[in-house]
Design a protein around this motif. Sequence first.
Motif, PDB file in Angstrom:
ATOM      1  N   ASN A   5       0.855  -1.183   0.000  1.00 22.25           N
ATOM      2  CA  ASN A   5       0.000   0.000   0.000  1.00 22.25           C
ATOM      3  C   ASN A   5       0.889   1.230   0.000  1.00 22.25           C
ATOM      4  O   ASN A   5       2.045   1.179   0.412  1.00 22.25           O
ATOM      5  CB  ASN A   5      -0.899   0.028   1.241  1.00 22.25           C
ATOM      6  CG  ASN A   5      -1.859  -1.132   1.322  1.00 22.25           C
ATOM      7  OD1 ASN A   5      -1.566  -2.142   1.959  1.00 22.25           O
ATOM      8  ND2 ASN A   5      -2.997  -1.015   0.679  1.00 22.25           N
ATOM      9  N   SER A   6       0.352   2.336  -0.473  1.00 22.79           N
ATOM     10  CA  SER A   6       1.110   3.583  -0.452  1.00 22.79           C
ATOM     11  C   SER A   6       0.144   4.760  -0.342  1.00 22.79           C
ATOM     12  O   SER A   6      -1.039   4.651  -0.675  1.00 22.79           O
ATOM     13  CB  SER A   6       1.971   3.729  -1.710  1.00 22.79           C
ATOM     14  OG  SER A   6       1.161   3.815  -2.864  1.00 22.79           O
ATOM     15  N   LEU A  11       4.164  16.800   3.632  1.00 28.61           N
ATOM     16  CA  LEU A  11       5.401  17.220   4.276  1.00 28.61           C
ATOM     17  C   LEU A  11       6.579  16.618   3.530  1.00 28.61           C
ATOM     18  O   LEU A  11       6.487  15.478   3.055  1.00 28.61           O
ATOM     19  CB  LEU A  11       5.457  16.748   5.739  1.00 28.61           C
ATOM     20  CG  LEU A  11       4.552  17.407   6.772  1.00 28.61           C
ATOM     21  CD1 LEU A  11       4.691  16.691   8.107  1.00 28.61           C
ATOM     22  CD2 LEU A  11       4.885  18.881   6.926  1.00 28.61           C
ATOM     23  N   PRO A  12       7.694  17.340   3.428  1.00 25.37           N
ATOM     24  CA  PRO A  12       8.893  16.748   2.834  1.00 25.37           C
ATOM     25  C   PRO A  12       9.420  15.652   3.755  1.00 25.37           C
ATOM     26  O   PRO A  12       9.104  15.634   4.953  1.00 25.37           O
ATOM     27  CB  PRO A  12       9.860  17.930   2.738  1.00 25.37           C
ATOM     28  CG  PRO A  12       9.406  18.875   3.804  1.00 25.37           C
ATOM     29  CD  PRO A  12       7.917  18.733   3.863  1.00 25.37           C
ATOM     30  N   PRO A  13      10.216  14.712   3.231  1.00 25.76           N
ATOM     31  CA  PRO A  13      10.683  13.576   4.033  1.00 25.76           C
ATOM     32  C   PRO A  13      11.322  13.949   5.359  1.00 25.76           C
ATOM     33  O   PRO A  13      11.072  13.291   6.378  1.00 25.76           O
ATOM     34  CB  PRO A  13      11.694  12.891   3.100  1.00 25.76           C
ATOM     35  CG  PRO A  13      11.179  13.186   1.733  1.00 25.76           C
ATOM     36  CD  PRO A  13      10.655  14.592   1.819  1.00 25.76           C
ATOM     37  N   GLU A  14      12.139  15.026   5.388  1.00 22.84           N
ATOM     38  CA  GLU A  14      12.830  15.374   6.629  1.00 22.84           C
ATOM     39  C   GLU A  14      11.871  15.836   7.724  1.00 22.84           C
ATOM     40  O   GLU A  14      12.182  15.764   8.914  1.00 22.84           O
ATOM     41  CB  GLU A  14      13.894  16.447   6.388  1.00 22.84           C
ATOM     42  CG  GLU A  14      13.365  17.743   5.802  1.00 22.84           C
ATOM     43  CD  GLU A  14      13.462  17.788   4.290  1.00 22.84           C
ATOM     44  OE1 GLU A  14      13.679  18.885   3.742  1.00 22.84           O
ATOM     45  OE2 GLU A  14      13.318  16.709   3.661  1.00 22.84           O
ATOM     46  N   SER A 101       7.897  13.345  -3.066  1.00 19.26           N
ATOM     47  CA  SER A 101       6.834  13.316  -4.073  1.00 19.26           C
ATOM     48  C   SER A 101       6.405  14.746  -4.361  1.00 19.26           C
ATOM     49  O   SER A 101       6.813  15.684  -3.676  1.00 19.26           O
ATOM     50  CB  SER A 101       5.640  12.493  -3.585  1.00 19.26           C
ATOM     51  OG  SER A 101       4.927  13.190  -2.578  1.00 19.26           O
ATOM     52  N   ALA A 102       5.556  14.911  -5.378  1.00 20.82           N
ATOM     53  CA  ALA A 102       5.087  16.249  -5.734  1.00 20.82           C
ATOM     54  C   ALA A 102       4.311  16.884  -4.591  1.00 20.82           C
ATOM     55  O   ALA A 102       4.372  18.092  -4.370  1.00 20.82           O
ATOM     56  CB  ALA A 102       4.214  16.168  -6.988  1.00 20.82           C
ATOM     57  N   GLY A 104       4.720  16.101  -1.331  1.00 18.92           N
ATOM     58  CA  GLY A 104       5.616  16.237  -0.190  1.00 18.92           C
ATOM     59  C   GLY A 104       6.417  14.975   0.001  1.00 18.92           C
ATOM     60  O   GLY A 104       7.620  14.928  -0.251  1.00 18.92           O
ATOM     61  N   SER A 105       5.736  13.895   0.415  1.00 17.34           N
ATOM     62  CA  SER A 105       6.390  12.604   0.593  1.00 17.34           C
ATOM     63  C   SER A 105       5.433  11.479   0.229  1.00 17.34           C
ATOM     64  O   SER A 105       4.225  11.571   0.433  1.00 17.34           O
ATOM     65  CB  SER A 105       6.835  12.412   2.047  1.00 17.34           C
ATOM     66  OG  SER A 105       7.793  13.362   2.428  1.00 17.34           O
ATOM     67  N   ARG A 106       6.007  10.416  -0.306  1.00 18.00           N
ATOM     68  CA  ARG A 106       5.251   9.202  -0.585  1.00 18.00           C
ATOM     69  C   ARG A 106       5.658   8.155   0.454  1.00 18.00           C
ATOM     70  O   ARG A 106       6.854   7.925   0.687  1.00 18.00           O
ATOM     71  CB  ARG A 106       5.567   8.684  -1.992  1.00 18.00           C
ATOM     72  CG  ARG A 106       4.959   7.308  -2.310  1.00 18.00           C
ATOM     73  CD  ARG A 106       5.476   6.803  -3.649  1.00 18.00           C
ATOM     74  NE  ARG A 106       5.160   5.395  -3.865  1.00 18.00           N
ATOM     75  CZ  ARG A 106       4.143   4.959  -4.599  1.00 18.00           C
ATOM     76  NH1 ARG A 106       3.360   5.833  -5.201  1.00 18.00           N
ATOM     77  NH2 ARG A 106       3.934   3.670  -4.742  1.00 18.00           N
ATOM     78  N   VAL A 107       4.672   7.551   1.072  1.00 17.33           N
ATOM     79  CA  VAL A 107       4.909   6.515   2.068  1.00 17.33           C
ATOM     80  C   VAL A 107       4.556   5.168   1.446  1.00 17.33           C
ATOM     81  O   VAL A 107       3.414   4.967   1.012  1.00 17.33           O
ATOM     82  CB  VAL A 107       4.061   6.744   3.339  1.00 17.33           C
ATOM     83  CG1 VAL A 107       4.380   5.697   4.394  1.00 17.33           C
ATOM     84  CG2 VAL A 107       4.282   8.148   3.888  1.00 17.33           C
ATOM     85  N   ASP A 108       5.522   4.270   1.390  1.00 15.10           N
ATOM     86  CA  ASP A 108       5.291   2.920   0.864  1.00 15.10           C
ATOM     87  C   ASP A 108       5.313   1.928   2.012  1.00 15.10           C
ATOM     88  O   ASP A 108       6.232   1.943   2.852  1.00 15.10           O
ATOM     89  CB  ASP A 108       6.364   2.553  -0.157  1.00 15.10           C
ATOM     90  CG  ASP A 108       6.206   3.333  -1.453  1.00 15.10           C
ATOM     91  OD1 ASP A 108       5.162   3.175  -2.109  1.00 15.10           O
ATOM     92  OD2 ASP A 108       7.126   4.098  -1.800  1.00 15.10           O
ATOM     93  N   VAL A 109       4.304   1.072   2.053  1.00 15.71           N
ATOM     94  CA  VAL A 109       4.158   0.091   3.127  1.00 15.71           C
ATOM     95  C   VAL A 109       4.085  -1.300   2.512  1.00 15.71           C
ATOM     96  O   VAL A 109       3.141  -1.613   1.771  1.00 15.71           O
ATOM     97  CB  VAL A 109       2.893   0.361   3.967  1.00 15.71           C
ATOM     98  CG1 VAL A 109       2.829  -0.606   5.143  1.00 15.71           C
ATOM     99  CG2 VAL A 109       2.854   1.800   4.450  1.00 15.71           C
ATOM    100  N   GLN A 110       5.070  -2.135   2.807  1.00 14.99           N
ATOM    101  CA  GLN A 110       5.090  -3.516   2.344  1.00 14.99           C
ATOM    102  C   GLN A 110       4.812  -4.417   3.543  1.00 14.99           C
ATOM    103  O   GLN A 110       5.522  -4.358   4.541  1.00 14.99           O
ATOM    104  CB  GLN A 110       6.456  -3.866   1.745  1.00 14.99           C
ATOM    105  CG  GLN A 110       6.901  -2.969   0.599  1.00 14.99           C
ATOM    106  CD  GLN A 110       6.192  -3.306  -0.696  1.00 14.99           C
ATOM    107  OE1 GLN A 110       5.682  -4.423  -0.885  1.00 14.99           O
ATOM    108  NE2 GLN A 110       6.167  -2.358  -1.625  1.00 14.99           N
TER     109      GLN A 110
END
Length: 210
Positions: A5-6, A11-14, A101-102, A104-110
Amino acid sequence: MQFANSFEVSLPPEQAWPVLMDVTSVVPCMPGAELTEVIDDRHFKGKVSVRLGPVALSFNCTAAFEDVDDTAHRARIVSRGTDAKGRGGANATIALSLSPSAKGSRVDVQTDLAMSGAVAQYGRGSGVIQSVATQIISQFSKNLEARIEQLRGAGALDAPGSTQAAAVAPVHAASTPPAAPAPVQAKPISGFALLWASFRATAKGWFGAR
């Protein structure tokens, strides 16, 4: 069974990473989840309630951050749960990663999930589990974004690239600054919504097999 899922956050990653690693702030955003004990900064206990088809399940869980890379914005979490009524258990290994990401941030969950006992029969078919997981992650992302807006409004987020943001490593049990407002506990997803998600997954399997 394995599934992915993603979602994105504004927010930017930092900035996003410390928010995601603050367990006491993030768990209330997860529908059906409750944090019951903070053992230390990497080990936690909680409860998770979920509905698979017509069956409501409640798990007593332990979770541990087994690997955390604050620089690469990656973490691996191992969770073990036992059904409160003794109908089996569920163990999961979750790989979490963050990338720009455009928005801010993309969160990927495996997620690698193994179920045992009677609960394995309730969740038989990866399509049903994936559908329920997608429903939960979707609601979680909305709740998390609301939490971010709450922190932003309170001025509790460091500016990206600031000296303070770069110098402070996340403390996984309490990284939110003291001035941050308390998180609001998410409401569990309705049984109807999860039943509908399960039905759609089952129907998709029926028609896909023809």
